[in-house]
Design a protein around this motif. Structure first.
Motif, PDB file in Angstrom:
ATOM      1  N   GLU A 260     -59.743  59.766  87.753  1.00  0.00           N
ATOM      2  CA  GLU A 260     -58.330  60.151  87.643  1.00  0.00           C
ATOM      3  C   GLU A 260     -57.723  59.630  86.350  1.00  0.00           C
ATOM      4  O   GLU A 260     -56.930  60.318  85.705  1.00  0.00           O
ATOM      5  N   ALA A 261     -58.080  58.414  85.968  1.00  0.00           N
ATOM      6  CA  ALA A 261     -57.573  57.837  84.726  1.00  0.00           C
ATOM      7  C   ALA A 261     -58.052  58.648  83.528  1.00  0.00           C
ATOM      8  O   ALA A 261     -57.281  58.906  82.605  1.00  0.00           O
ATOM      9  N   ALA A 262     -59.310  59.069  83.548  1.00  0.00           N
ATOM     10  CA  ALA A 262     -59.857  59.858  82.442  1.00  0.00           C
ATOM     11  C   ALA A 262     -59.119  61.181  82.292  1.00  0.00           C
ATOM     12  O   ALA A 262     -58.833  61.619  81.177  1.00  0.00           O
ATOM     13  N   LYS A 263     -58.783  61.816  83.420  1.00  0.00           N
ATOM     14  CA  LYS A 263     -58.027  63.073  83.359  1.00  0.00           C
ATOM     15  C   LYS A 263     -56.637  62.843  82.768  1.00  0.00           C
ATOM     16  O   LYS A 263     -56.151  63.633  81.958  1.00  0.00           O
ATOM     17  N   ALA A 264     -55.991  61.764  83.176  1.00  0.00           N
ATOM     18  CA  ALA A 264     -54.648  61.461  82.669  1.00  0.00           C
ATOM     19  C   ALA A 264     -54.696  61.146  81.178  1.00  0.00           C
ATOM     20  O   ALA A 264     -53.845  61.588  80.412  1.00  0.00           O
ATOM     21  N   ILE A 265     -55.708  60.398  80.764  1.00  0.00           N
ATOM     22  CA  ILE A 265     -55.849  60.044  79.352  1.00  0.00           C
ATOM     23  C   ILE A 265     -56.134  61.281  78.522  1.00  0.00           C
ATOM     24  O   ILE A 265     -55.593  61.445  77.426  1.00  0.00           O
ATOM     25  N   ALA A 266     -56.959  62.185  79.029  1.00  0.00           N
ATOM     26  CA  ALA A 266     -57.320  63.390  78.284  1.00  0.00           C
ATOM     27  C   ALA A 266     -56.114  64.274  78.015  1.00  0.00           C
ATOM     28  O   ALA A 266     -56.100  65.017  77.029  1.00  0.00           O
ATOM     29  N   ASP A 267     -55.108  64.197  78.860  1.00  0.00           N
ATOM     30  CA  ASP A 267     -53.935  65.054  78.675  1.00  0.00           C
ATOM     31  C   ASP A 267     -52.949  64.487  77.650  1.00  0.00           C
ATOM     32  O   ASP A 267     -52.036  65.174  77.227  1.00  0.00           O
ATOM     33  N   ILE A 268     -53.155  63.246  77.229  1.00  0.00           N
ATOM     34  CA  ILE A 268     -52.310  62.677  76.178  1.00  0.00           C
ATOM     35  C   ILE A 268     -52.720  63.328  74.855  1.00  0.00           C
ATOM     36  O   ILE A 268     -53.904  63.332  74.511  1.00  0.00           O
ATOM     37  N   PRO A 269     -51.771  63.903  74.114  1.00  0.00           N
ATOM     38  CA  PRO A 269     -52.139  64.586  72.871  1.00  0.00           C
ATOM     39  C   PRO A 269     -52.839  63.650  71.882  1.00  0.00           C
ATOM     40  O   PRO A 269     -52.393  62.530  71.641  1.00  0.00           O
ATOM     41  N   LEU A 270     -53.959  64.137  71.342  1.00  0.00           N
ATOM     42  CA  LEU A 270     -54.672  63.385  70.309  1.00  0.00           C
ATOM     43  C   LEU A 270     -53.928  63.467  68.990  1.00  0.00           C
ATOM     44  O   LEU A 270     -53.234  64.448  68.715  1.00  0.00           O
ATOM     45  N   THR A 271     -54.124  62.451  68.167  1.00  0.00           N
ATOM     46  CA  THR A 271     -53.599  62.545  66.801  1.00  0.00           C
ATOM     47  C   THR A 271     -54.408  63.620  66.079  1.00  0.00           C
ATOM     48  O   THR A 271     -55.567  63.891  66.439  1.00  0.00           O
ATOM     49  N   PRO A 272     -53.837  64.244  65.059  1.00  0.00           N
ATOM     50  CA  PRO A 272     -54.587  65.269  64.325  1.00  0.00           C
ATOM     51  C   PRO A 272     -55.913  64.756  63.762  1.00  0.00           C
ATOM     52  O   PRO A 272     -56.926  65.455  63.844  1.00  0.00           O
ATOM     53  N   ASP A 273     -55.927  63.542  63.222  1.00  0.00           N
ATOM     54  CA  ASP A 273     -57.167  63.001  62.658  1.00  0.00           C
ATOM     55  C   ASP A 273     -58.231  62.813  63.734  1.00  0.00           C
ATOM     56  O   ASP A 273     -59.405  63.117  63.521  1.00  0.00           O
ATOM     57  N   ALA A 274     -57.843  62.302  64.892  1.00  0.00           N
ATOM     58  CA  ALA A 274     -58.798  62.110  65.983  1.00  0.00           C
ATOM     59  C   ALA A 274     -59.317  63.457  66.482  1.00  0.00           C
ATOM     60  O   ALA A 274     -60.519  63.618  66.735  1.00  0.00           O
ATOM     61  N   ALA A 275     -58.424  64.433  66.611  1.00  0.00           N
ATOM     62  CA  ALA A 275     -58.838  65.767  67.055  1.00  0.00           C
ATOM     63  C   ALA A 275     -59.817  66.389  66.062  1.00  0.00           C
ATOM     64  O   ALA A 275     -60.826  66.977  66.462  1.00  0.00           O
TER      65      ALA A 275
ATOM     66  N   LEU B  25     -54.302  53.359  87.062  1.00  0.00           N
ATOM     67  CA  LEU B  25     -55.422  53.987  87.753  1.00  0.00           C
ATOM     68  C   LEU B  25     -56.729  53.255  87.466  1.00  0.00           C
ATOM     69  O   LEU B  25     -57.556  53.068  88.361  1.00  0.00           O
ATOM     70  N   LEU B  26     -56.904  52.820  86.218  1.00  0.00           N
ATOM     71  CA  LEU B  26     -58.107  52.062  85.875  1.00  0.00           C
ATOM     72  C   LEU B  26     -58.157  50.747  86.642  1.00  0.00           C
ATOM     73  O   LEU B  26     -59.214  50.346  87.142  1.00  0.00           O
ATOM     74  N   GLU B  27     -57.021  50.074  86.748  1.00  0.00           N
ATOM     75  CA  GLU B  27     -56.959  48.821  87.505  1.00  0.00           C
ATOM     76  C   GLU B  27     -57.318  49.030  88.966  1.00  0.00           C
ATOM     77  O   GLU B  27     -57.889  48.142  89.595  1.00  0.00           O
ATOM     78  N   GLU B  28     -56.998  50.213  89.490  1.00  0.00           N
ATOM     79  CA  GLU B  28     -57.291  50.533  90.884  1.00  0.00           C
ATOM     80  C   GLU B  28     -58.725  51.032  91.063  1.00  0.00           C
ATOM     81  O   GLU B  28     -59.134  51.365  92.176  1.00  0.00           O
ATOM     82  N   GLY B  29     -59.470  51.109  89.961  1.00  0.00           N
ATOM     83  CA  GLY B  29     -60.849  51.579  90.038  1.00  0.00           C
ATOM     84  C   GLY B  29     -60.985  53.090  90.115  1.00  0.00           C
ATOM     85  O   GLY B  29     -62.041  53.602  90.466  1.00  0.00           O
ATOM     86  N   LYS B  30     -59.938  53.796  89.788  1.00  0.00           N
ATOM     87  CA  LYS B  30     -59.942  55.266  89.839  1.00  0.00           C
ATOM     88  C   LYS B  30     -60.223  55.824  88.448  1.00  0.00           C
ATOM     89  O   LYS B  30     -59.367  56.434  87.802  1.00  0.00           O
ATOM     90  N   GLU B  31     -61.462  55.624  87.992  1.00  0.00           N
ATOM     91  CA  GLU B  31     -61.835  55.987  86.626  1.00  0.00           C
ATOM     92  C   GLU B  31     -61.712  57.482  86.342  1.00  0.00           C
ATOM     93  O   GLU B  31     -61.245  57.875  85.272  1.00  0.00           O
TER      94      GLU B  31
ATOM     95  N   ALA C 223     -49.725  56.970  79.687  1.00  0.00           N
ATOM     96  CA  ALA C 223     -50.582  55.860  79.285  1.00  0.00           C
ATOM     97  C   ALA C 223     -50.514  54.723  80.306  1.00  0.00           C
ATOM     98  O   ALA C 223     -51.547  54.161  80.694  1.00  0.00           O
ATOM     99  N   VAL C 224     -49.315  54.410  80.757  1.00  0.00           N
ATOM    100  CA  VAL C 224     -49.143  53.354  81.757  1.00  0.00           C
ATOM    101  C   VAL C 224     -49.836  53.758  83.062  1.00  0.00           C
ATOM    102  O   VAL C 224     -50.568  52.964  83.671  1.00  0.00           O
ATOM    103  N   ARG C 225     -49.649  54.998  83.471  1.00  0.00           N
ATOM    104  CA  ARG C 225     -50.272  55.493  84.701  1.00  0.00           C
ATOM    105  C   ARG C 225     -51.795  55.411  84.593  1.00  0.00           C
ATOM    106  O   ARG C 225     -52.471  55.015  85.543  1.00  0.00           O
ATOM    107  N   SER C 226     -52.329  55.772  83.435  1.00  0.00           N
ATOM    108  CA  SER C 226     -53.782  55.699  83.228  1.00  0.00           C
ATOM    109  C   SER C 226     -54.284  54.276  83.401  1.00  0.00           C
ATOM    110  O   SER C 226     -55.322  54.039  84.040  1.00  0.00           O
ATOM    111  N   GLY C 227     -53.550  53.321  82.838  1.00  0.00           N
ATOM    112  CA  GLY C 227     -53.931  51.917  82.977  1.00  0.00           C
ATOM    113  C   GLY C 227     -53.907  51.456  84.415  1.00  0.00           C
ATOM    114  O   GLY C 227     -54.810  50.742  84.865  1.00  0.00           O
TER     115      GLY C 227
END
Length: 83
Positions: free
Chosen positions: A35-50, A27-33, A21-25
């Motif tokens: 790469e940030a999206a890929k990192a965020i996608a790998d964070i497990p979703l909660t069951p309700d969100a999934a 990357l977003l600050e660096e304008g690397k959207e 999560a920190v790395r994703s943030g």
């Protein structure tokens, strides 16, 4: 329903998720959207969100976008992937 590809079921520790999560943030600050999206996608979703995304987009979309479903599968079981 036959699924194309394999679902992302990689498990992480809480510390690893926090680091991702920190790395994703940063990357977003660096304008690397993309790469940030890929990192965020790998964070497990909660069951309700999934479940909500499954109902809206379908399981194939979740798999195609490499969404991490590990926590949802722990809660709902492997059959959830095909239902």
């Amino acid at each position: 329903m036959n699924l194309i590809g394999e679902p992302n079921l990689r498990e992480y520790t809480e510390d690893e998720v926090l680091e991702m999560a920190v790395r994703s943030g940063l990357l977003l600050e660096e304008g690397k959207e993309a790469e940030a999206a890929k990192a965020i996608a790998d964070i497990p979703l909660t069951p309700d969100a999934a479940q909500a995304l499954k109902e809206i987009y379908g399981m194939s979309w979740l798999i195609e976008h490499n969404v991490n479903l590990s926590v949802a599968v722990k809660k709902y079981g492997k059959d959830w992937l095909n239902s």
